[in-house]
Design a protein around this motif. Structure first.
Motif, mmCIF file in Angstrom:
data_model
loop_
_atom_site.group_PDB
_atom_site.id
_atom_site.type_symbol
_atom_site.label_atom_id
_atom_site.label_comp_id
_atom_site.label_asym_id
_atom_site.label_seq_id
_atom_site.Cartn_x
_atom_site.Cartn_y
_atom_site.Cartn_z
ATOM 1 N N GLY A 31 31.709 68.328 -80.148
ATOM 2 C CA GLY A 31 31.417 68.753 -79.047
ATOM 3 C C GLY A 31 32.323 70.121 -78.671
ATOM 4 O O GLY A 31 32.996 70.549 -79.194
ATOM 5 N N ASN A 32 31.451 70.716 -77.543
ATOM 6 C CA ASN A 32 32.321 71.878 -77.019
ATOM 7 C C ASN A 32 33.058 71.517 -75.938
ATOM 8 O O ASN A 32 33.313 70.425 -75.779
ATOM 9 N N SER A 33 33.911 72.463 -75.359
ATOM 10 C CA SER A 33 35.092 72.177 -74.413
ATOM 11 C C SER A 33 34.461 71.221 -73.285
ATOM 12 O O SER A 33 35.039 70.315 -72.976
ATOM 13 N N LEU A 34 33.525 71.721 -72.539
ATOM 14 C CA LEU A 34 32.855 70.954 -71.613
ATOM 15 C C LEU A 34 32.130 69.705 -71.839
ATOM 16 O O LEU A 34 32.333 68.748 -70.963
ATOM 17 N N GLY A 35 31.611 69.610 -72.940
ATOM 18 C CA GLY A 35 31.055 68.300 -73.310
ATOM 19 C C GLY A 35 32.351 67.429 -73.773
ATOM 20 O O GLY A 35 32.094 66.176 -73.199
ATOM 21 N N MET A 36 33.277 67.784 -74.323
ATOM 22 C CA MET A 36 34.395 66.685 -74.473
ATOM 23 C C MET A 36 35.014 66.515 -73.384
ATOM 24 O O MET A 36 35.239 65.232 -73.175
ATOM 25 N N LEU A 37 35.161 67.292 -72.406
ATOM 26 C CA LEU A 37 35.754 66.954 -70.935
ATOM 27 C C LEU A 37 34.828 65.780 -70.408
ATOM 28 O O LEU A 37 35.295 64.842 -69.642
ATOM 29 N N ASN A 38 33.685 66.258 -70.312
ATOM 30 C CA ASN A 38 32.681 65.138 -69.565
ATOM 31 C C ASN A 38 32.891 63.759 -70.218
ATOM 32 O O ASN A 38 32.850 62.751 -69.804
ATOM 33 N N TYR A 39 32.584 64.164 -71.451
ATOM 34 C CA TYR A 39 32.850 62.450 -72.450
ATOM 35 C C TYR A 39 33.994 61.944 -71.873
ATOM 36 O O TYR A 39 34.278 60.662 -71.647
ATOM 37 N N SER A 40 35.192 62.606 -72.055
ATOM 38 C CA SER A 40 36.531 61.949 -71.872
ATOM 39 C C SER A 40 36.654 61.406 -70.564
ATOM 40 O O SER A 40 37.099 60.276 -70.525
ATOM 41 N N VAL A 41 36.254 61.871 -69.459
ATOM 42 C CA VAL A 41 36.363 61.415 -68.156
ATOM 43 C C VAL A 41 35.691 60.338 -67.847
ATOM 44 O O VAL A 41 35.854 59.290 -67.260
ATOM 45 N N ARG A 42 34.297 60.311 -68.461
ATOM 46 C CA ARG A 42 33.215 59.316 -68.308
ATOM 47 C C ARG A 42 33.653 57.769 -69.028
ATOM 48 O O ARG A 42 33.540 56.615 -68.568
ATOM 49 N N PHE A 43 34.337 58.358 -70.275
ATOM 50 C CA PHE A 43 34.925 57.027 -70.958
ATOM 51 C C PHE A 43 35.973 56.253 -70.186
ATOM 52 O O PHE A 43 35.886 55.174 -69.885
ATOM 53 N N MET A 44 37.181 57.209 -69.595
ATOM 54 C CA MET A 44 38.066 56.718 -69.191
ATOM 55 C C MET A 44 37.403 55.841 -67.657
ATOM 56 O O MET A 44 37.902 54.827 -67.429
ATOM 57 N N GLN A 45 36.660 56.562 -66.974
ATOM 58 C CA GLN A 45 36.058 56.028 -65.879
ATOM 59 C C GLN A 45 35.291 54.524 -66.304
ATOM 60 O O GLN A 45 35.495 53.542 -65.424
ATOM 61 N N THR A 46 34.676 54.611 -67.368
ATOM 62 C CA THR A 46 33.780 53.276 -67.745
ATOM 63 C C THR A 46 34.904 52.321 -68.158
ATOM 64 O O THR A 46 34.645 51.090 -67.723
ATOM 65 N N VAL A 47 35.966 52.589 -68.500
ATOM 66 C CA VAL A 47 37.036 51.444 -69.044
ATOM 67 C C VAL A 47 37.527 51.118 -67.653
ATOM 68 O O VAL A 47 37.710 49.862 -67.450
ATOM 69 N N ASP A 48 37.866 51.995 -66.760
ATOM 70 C CA ASP A 48 38.384 51.651 -65.460
ATOM 71 C C ASP A 48 37.533 50.547 -64.843
ATOM 72 O O ASP A 48 37.809 49.432 -64.231
ATOM 73 N N ASP A 49 36.224 50.816 -64.639
ATOM 74 C CA ASP A 49 35.239 50.009 -63.960
ATOM 75 C C ASP A 49 34.882 48.810 -64.992
ATOM 76 O O ASP A 49 34.812 47.759 -64.202
ATOM 77 N N MET A 50 34.946 48.733 -66.156
ATOM 78 C CA MET A 50 34.792 47.536 -66.776
ATOM 79 C C MET A 50 35.812 46.541 -66.678
ATOM 80 O O MET A 50 35.774 45.305 -66.494
ATOM 81 N N ASP A 51 36.995 47.140 -66.626
ATOM 82 C CA ASP A 51 38.617 46.346 -66.424
ATOM 83 C C ASP A 51 38.239 45.776 -64.936
ATOM 84 O O ASP A 51 38.482 44.442 -64.632
ATOM 85 N N ALA A 52 37.783 46.304 -63.810
ATOM 86 C CA ALA A 52 37.485 45.967 -62.642
ATOM 87 C C ALA A 52 36.311 44.590 -62.595
ATOM 88 O O ALA A 52 36.264 44.100 -61.655
#
Length: 434
Positions: free
Chosen positions: A319-340
């Motif tokens: 992906g490009n820079s913004l696509g990678m950034l959006n994916y990265s933080v959404r992945f991290m947020q999803t892990v955090d929410d799944m944990d909860a």
């Protein structure tokens, strides 16, 4: 409540999953995913990324600086802010993509891949080094010298700032979670009966260090883009095991020789980025031999069945820079929410399907296909070849919206699927004939 409404976390009076999909734009806010499990939230990446050191680096380019300011500001832009207009290292070619990978072997000799048995992985990393591409690789300090010595130019950029996999910000606060809670969740899986056919929970996923490595992949892409020494806008994340020892051999008997001599094709990156734009990434799909859960499958609402979500291999994505950034933080947020909410997060392909459905227009995919005979090998994951120059400029991969093709039949994707060409044409034909 229907299973569709349950999947979307809606009440019986709320909109259906399909109705929600039809009313979203390109960007779903980080704090407003379509699947919310009743609103139970985990930590936000803004909490553990805001104080880590590359938050204070000067990012390359106005768009990335703007993205970061909005991400941490949570509202109106806080001006002024600064950004670099020149790279720290002059890129090897205009519009050259950058590869990012990490290599943190398990330190326990009773685990897989301990450092003293890592020769196979070091050979694979050496193959990536010999591709000659702009590369950022994250390693523990004790491996920096060996990895740095694989190439003598400054386009082989080795980072050893994180002594262990647990020192990365999105793992630092999760060490107890991955060491105790996640293995316990794995043991509670309801998936060991004949009713589930051949697809079962995979025991090798139940390792704390392995879980942390999978979680780290999203962070290192965020980190690499904030550092961005080459001023790149096109990126490829690859696993350290990307070029298996048993891959296809060239006429001289060298595994993967054709691939690492061919290099990456920037035009194929552009094709993927036209599809994913600034909102997400393109990654490869698994084979569908065991079927694929749709958006109404219980794996998205029942933690004991979440192992069925396994869909994407996630060993390579672009992906490009913004696509990678959006994916990265959404992945991290999803892990955090799944944990909860008591879901297992120990392997990225158990998390990526949740990302795709929670944040539509984030994950696009290359469907599984069989390689041509001359490139055939045991582990035929699609992303091994599709962004290389193998096959020529007219040999391009199919790229699809997985929500429309896998999860929600009849849904009209916001962006038309891109057909395949060359060696990638008709990628599912052979599978359909079996």
């Amino acid at each position: 409540m229907s299973s569709t409404e349950a999947t979307a976390g809606a009440s019986s009076r709320g909109p259906s999953y399909r109705e929600k999909l039809n009313n979203i734009g390109d960007i779903t806010p980080l704090d407003a995913p379509l699947i919310s499990w009743g609103g139970q939230r985990g930590r936000s990446p803004t909490e553990y990324l805001k104080d880590y050191k590359t938050s204070y680096t000067i990012p390359f380019g106005y768009e990335v600086a703007t993205w970061r300011q909005k991400f941490f500001g949570g509202g109106e832009m806080m001006l002024p802010f600064s950004f670099r207009t020149e790279p720290d290292i002059e890129p090897s070619k205009p519009h050259e993509p950058t590869i990012v990978l990490l290599f943190y072997p398990r330190p326990d000799e009773n685990e897989a891949r301990p450092i003293h048995r890592s020769a196979s992985y070091l050979r694979r990393i050496d193959r990536i080094a010999r591709m000659g591409e702009q590369t950022i690789i994250y390693v523990p300090p004790e491996l920096k010298s060996a990895v740095q010595g694989m190439r003598g130019d400054h386009y082989w950029h080795v980072i050893d700032d994180y002594p262990t996999i647990w020192d990365m910000p999105n793992n630092a606060y999760q060490k107890d979670n991955f060491a105790t809670k996640q293995p316990a969740l794995f043991e509670q899986f309801d998936g060991y009966t004949d009713a589930d056919g051949d697809l079962r929970p995979e025991p090798r996923y139940n390792r704390a260090h392995h879980s942390a490595v999978c979680n780290a992949k999203a962070f290192v892409m965020y980190d690499a883009i904030m550092r961005n020494p080459f001023g790149s806008d096109d990126w490829m994340y690859v696993d350290a095991g990307f070029l298996f020892d048993d891959g296809p051999q060239d006429d001289d008997g060298t595994p993967w020789g054709e691939l690492f001599r061919a290099g990456l094709d920037s035009e194929k990156f552009e094709r993927a980025i036209r599809m994913s734009r600034d909102t997400g990434v393109v990654m490869g799909e698994y084979s569908h031999r065991h079927g694929c859960p749709d958006a109404e499958d219980e794996c998205f609402t029942n933690p004991k069945r979440s192992w069925r979500a396994r869909q994407f291999i996630a060993q390579v994505y672009v992906g490009n820079s913004l696509g990678m950034l959006n994916y990265s933080v959404r992945f991290m947020q999803t892990v955090d929410d799944m944990d909860a909410n008591g879901f297992y997060t120990g392997r990225e392909e158990l998390v990526v399907p949740f990302v795709a459905l929670r944040y539509p227009n984030t994950v696009f995919s290359v469907p599984y296909f069989r390689l041509p005979p001359r490139l055939d090998y045991a582990w035929q994951f699609p992303m091994k070849f599709v962004f290389s120059k193998v096959g020529g400029p007219k040999s391009v991969p199919p790229i699809v919206d997985p929500i429309a093709t896998l999860y929600c039949k009849g849904y009209t994707p916001r962006r038309p699927n891109m057909p395949a060409g060359g060696i990638y044409e008709d990628p599912r034909k052979e599978d359909d004939e079996e």
